[in-house]
Design an enzyme around this catalytic site. Structure first.
Site, PDB file in Angstrom:
ATOM      1  N   ASP A   1       0.725  -1.344   0.161  1.00  0.00           N
ATOM      2  CA  ASP A   1      -0.030  -0.168   0.004  1.00  0.00           C
ATOM      3  C   ASP A   1       0.814   1.374   0.089  1.00  0.00           C
ATOM      4  OD1 ASP A   1      -2.751   1.040   0.354  1.00  0.00           O
ATOM      5  OD2 ASP A   1      -1.947   1.684   2.254  1.00  0.00           O
TER       6      ASP A   1
ATOM      7  N   GLU B   1       1.451  -0.433  -4.975  1.00  0.00           N
ATOM      8  CA  GLU B   1       0.883   0.732  -5.414  1.00  0.00           C
ATOM      9  C   GLU B   1       1.563   2.046  -5.204  1.00  0.00           C
ATOM     10  OE1 GLU B   1      -3.200   2.931  -4.047  1.00  0.00           O
ATOM     11  OE2 GLU B   1      -1.614   2.520  -2.695  1.00  0.00           O
TER      12      GLU B   1
HETATM   13  O1  TEU Z   1      -4.422   4.372  -1.683  1.00  0.00           O
HETATM   14  C1  TEU Z   1      -3.548   5.337  -1.421  1.00  0.00           C
HETATM   15  C2  TEU Z   1      -3.922   6.476  -2.579  1.00  0.00           C
HETATM   16  O2  TEU Z   1      -3.237   7.156  -2.909  1.00  0.00           O
HETATM   17  C3  TEU Z   1      -5.304   5.890  -3.190  1.00  0.00           C
HETATM   18  O3  TEU Z   1      -6.249   6.036  -2.323  1.00  0.00           O
HETATM   19  C4  TEU Z   1      -5.279   7.185  -4.315  1.00  0.00           C
HETATM   20  O4  TEU Z   1      -5.683   8.283  -3.530  1.00  0.00           O
HETATM   21  C5  TEU Z   1      -6.332   7.208  -5.247  1.00  0.00           C
HETATM   22  O5  TEU Z   1      -6.046   5.891  -6.097  1.00  0.00           O
HETATM   23  C6  TEU Z   1      -6.673   8.323  -5.983  1.00  0.00           C
HETATM   24  O6  TEU Z   1      -7.466   8.059  -6.846  1.00  0.00           O
HETATM   25  C7  TEU Z   1      -4.196   3.115  -0.627  1.00  0.00           C
HETATM   26  C8  TEU Z   1      -5.556   2.144  -0.626  1.00  0.00           C
HETATM   27  O7  TEU Z   1      -5.649   1.732  -1.639  1.00  0.00           O
HETATM   28  C9  TEU Z   1      -6.695   2.834   0.024  1.00  0.00           C
HETATM   29  O8  TEU Z   1      -7.769   2.212  -0.136  1.00  0.00           O
HETATM   30  C10 TEU Z   1      -6.369   3.381   1.298  1.00  0.00           C
HETATM   31  O9  TEU Z   1      -7.631   4.182   1.719  1.00  0.00           O
HETATM   32  C11 TEU Z   1      -5.018   4.126   1.315  1.00  0.00           C
HETATM   33  O10 TEU Z   1      -4.323   3.774   0.713  1.00  0.00           O
HETATM   34  C12 TEU Z   1      -4.505   4.367   2.613  1.00  0.00           C
HETATM   35  O11 TEU Z   1      -4.124   3.072   3.329  1.00  0.00           O
END
Ligand code: TEU
Length: 525
Positions: free
Chosen positions: A191, A260
């Protein structure tokens, strides 16, 4: 082919309206039927659920909502029995504010775990330590009354950021990976991998001279700054190299690392592979997430990514996930079919989002049923509509949970053919198309492993590319317009699969494409 399972929404097995691990186990036969090679499970660890599991209070246990460690072990065993690998979420950037580490850290400035998190005094005029923002809205700093300092949270205030510059934090988080390797996992989806190392001096973010209106997914406030001090800091590289060597050691080089990385800047993104390809195996390929399917050709994006990827590295493509609008909502039904063919035939590992194989669309969530904290902080940015329960069969609860139980988010409209049972018996359905292309990937190594080359000389509305391996040549041709087009192709060939489903014709010198048709053909000479 990998599939992301948003565990809360896949299958409820204990009638509480929330999906769980035993539910996933129950649906493994379906995943095997579909041809899935591996699943990524979103966090199922102990959590107060402020961010639905991305706020972890115990990394080494299963939240009772989702099952137990034993149900997890059973899921892994059953998945492996079917040749399906299991990838788990790894949430390194932040814990829950209820994690024992944070509870200890906040207890006093003298706490042994104080520096496991990022604390700062107020500025001399009493204001915030710097201008950093939380991605979920508002400042990234929260005042802690008792110890009289601010702590940093890149996401919710319930998600304090860990200090990865502290060797004990690193060691403790690496141990978490070892724990899950011992439980048989085949890899980790990391993440916000780019956030773990911040600017050591926590300098102010500079203003963004060119705010990108298409990046509105993050909100205008976020877009007003550049975030290089918070994300993709150069020091991040070394963390994931070290993590890779740790995981390689304990998993005998058998585990995959997927990260990610939301950078739109290709050179910054490519760094995650590691200079010697010794870091992340698959930095997520988010490049088509914001693509405008109805107006633009994906070719420039695909070609740019192909050109940027280091030799020997392997691409990965994503059209949707639990943070994004559903691709079928962005693209519409026909383009979603073409997009699926594209996803499954580009060079690289496709990561499908659960339900996209049915053409699931965003489900409107009425204000009283909003669950995503982001929607509450910044209305309009909520992610609930793309996280609704998987429809397995017609009916009000779609087989996701028993009739009479209210699912945690509303079900999409049922009875319109958007469910697994109905689509399984319809050879023209999105599900049948998806399965057929996955089957082709297995049958034709050129499609799974072959080289990629975009074909020139097609009309601009047609994106065609060659996938080639050991003399086998497959062509994918996608007509991006609502009119028919001719795609010139040297030699003869035969259509193997088409989004229009009812053709398997032979051709010579080229092929006529129907409106918004995507097909895979085999070239015969
Ligand atoms: O996401 C991080 C993140 O940067 C995305 O939510 C981004 O903001 C989004 O793609 C914008 O379109 C991760 C997880 O996937 C998310 O579900 C969590 O909420 C977040 O981290 C915090 O852990």
């Amino acid at each position: 082919m990998l599939l992301e399972i948003y565990v809360r929404s896949f299958q409820d097995s204990d009638a509480d309206g929330i999906g769980d691990l035993a539910g996933v186990t129950r649906r493994l036969d379906y995943l095997q039927w579909l041809g899935v090679d591996g699943i990524w499970l979103t966090p199922f660890y102990r959590s107060p659920m402020a961010d639905f599991g991305y706020d972890v209070s115990d990394y080494e246990d299963v939240d009772p909502l989702f099952g137990t460690l034993q149900t997890f072990d059973e899921l892994v065993a059953e998945a492996h029995r079917r040749g399906i690998r299991v990838i788990v979420d790894y949430v390194p950037n932040h814990t829950s504010d209820r994690h024992p580490w944070f509870i200890e850290a906040r207890a006093s400035r003298a706490s042994a775990k104080r520096d496991w998190y990022i604390w700062r005094d107020a500025a001399s005029d009493g204001s915030l330590p710097n201008n950093w923002l939380s991605l979920f809205g508002g400042p990234a700093w929260e005042w802690d009354e008792r110890s009289g300092q601010y702590y940093l949270h890149t996401f919710l205030r319930e998600q304090p950021d860990l200090n990865w510059r502290h060797p004990e934090v690193r060691a403790a988080m690496f141990e978490v990976a070892r724990f899950w390797i011992r439980h048989g996992v085949d890899g980790f989806r990391i993440d916000v991998a780019g956030a773990v190392m911040k600017d050591p001096d926590l300098r102010d973010n500079p203003p963004n001279p060119n705010p990108d209106p298409t990046a509105a997914a993050f909100g205008d406030q976020w877009e007003s700054q550049l975030h290089g001090h918070q994300f993709n800091h150069p020091d991040v590289d070394e963390v994931w190299r070290e993590f890779r060597s740790f995981v390689d050691r304990y998993a005998n080089r058998e585990a995959v690392l997927i990260a990610e990385v939301s950078s739109r800047d290709l050179p910054a993104w490519v760094r995650y592979y590691g200079e010697q390809l010794d870091a992340i195996h698959l930095p997520f390929g988010f490049h088509l997430l914001h693509h405008r399917w109805r107006t633009d050709s994906p070719r420039p994006i695909v070609d740019a990514v192909e050109a940027a990827i280091p030799k020997g590295a392997w691409p990965n493509w994503v059209l949707g996930n639990h943070d994004q609008h559903r691709v079928a909502s962005k693209a519409g039904r026909e383009w979603a079919r073409a997009a699926m063919v594209l996803l499954l035939t580009l060079r690289g590992t496709p990561m499908l989002y659960y339900g996209d194989e049915l053409g699931m669309t965003d489900v409107p969530v009425p204000p009283e049923r909003v669950r995503d904290p982001w929607e509450r902080n910044v209305p309009g940015l909520g992610r609930d509509p793309a996280r609704t329960p998987m429809p397995w069969e017609p009916g009000p609860t779609g087989g996701f949970c028993p009739p009479g139980v209210e699912p945690w988010l509303p079900m999409g409209p049922t009875g319109r053919g958007c469910d697994v049972a109905t689509q399984m018996s319809d050879p023209t359905s999105m599900l049948s198309l998806t399965r057929e292309v996955i089957r082709l990937r297995r049958l034709h190594p050129a499609l799974a492993l072959g080289s990629y080359r975009a074909l020139d000389g097609t009309p601009p509305q047609v994106f065609a590319y060659l996938r080639e391996l050991d003399g086998e040549r497959l062509v994918v041709a996608i007509n991006l317009s609502e009119e028919g087009h001719h795609c010139p192709l040297a030699g003869t060939g035969r259509v193997l699969v088409s989004s229009a489903t009812d053709r398997s014709d032979s051709f010579s010198g080229g092929i006529g494409l129907r409106p918004v048709e995507a097909l895979v053909a085999r070239l015969e000479d």
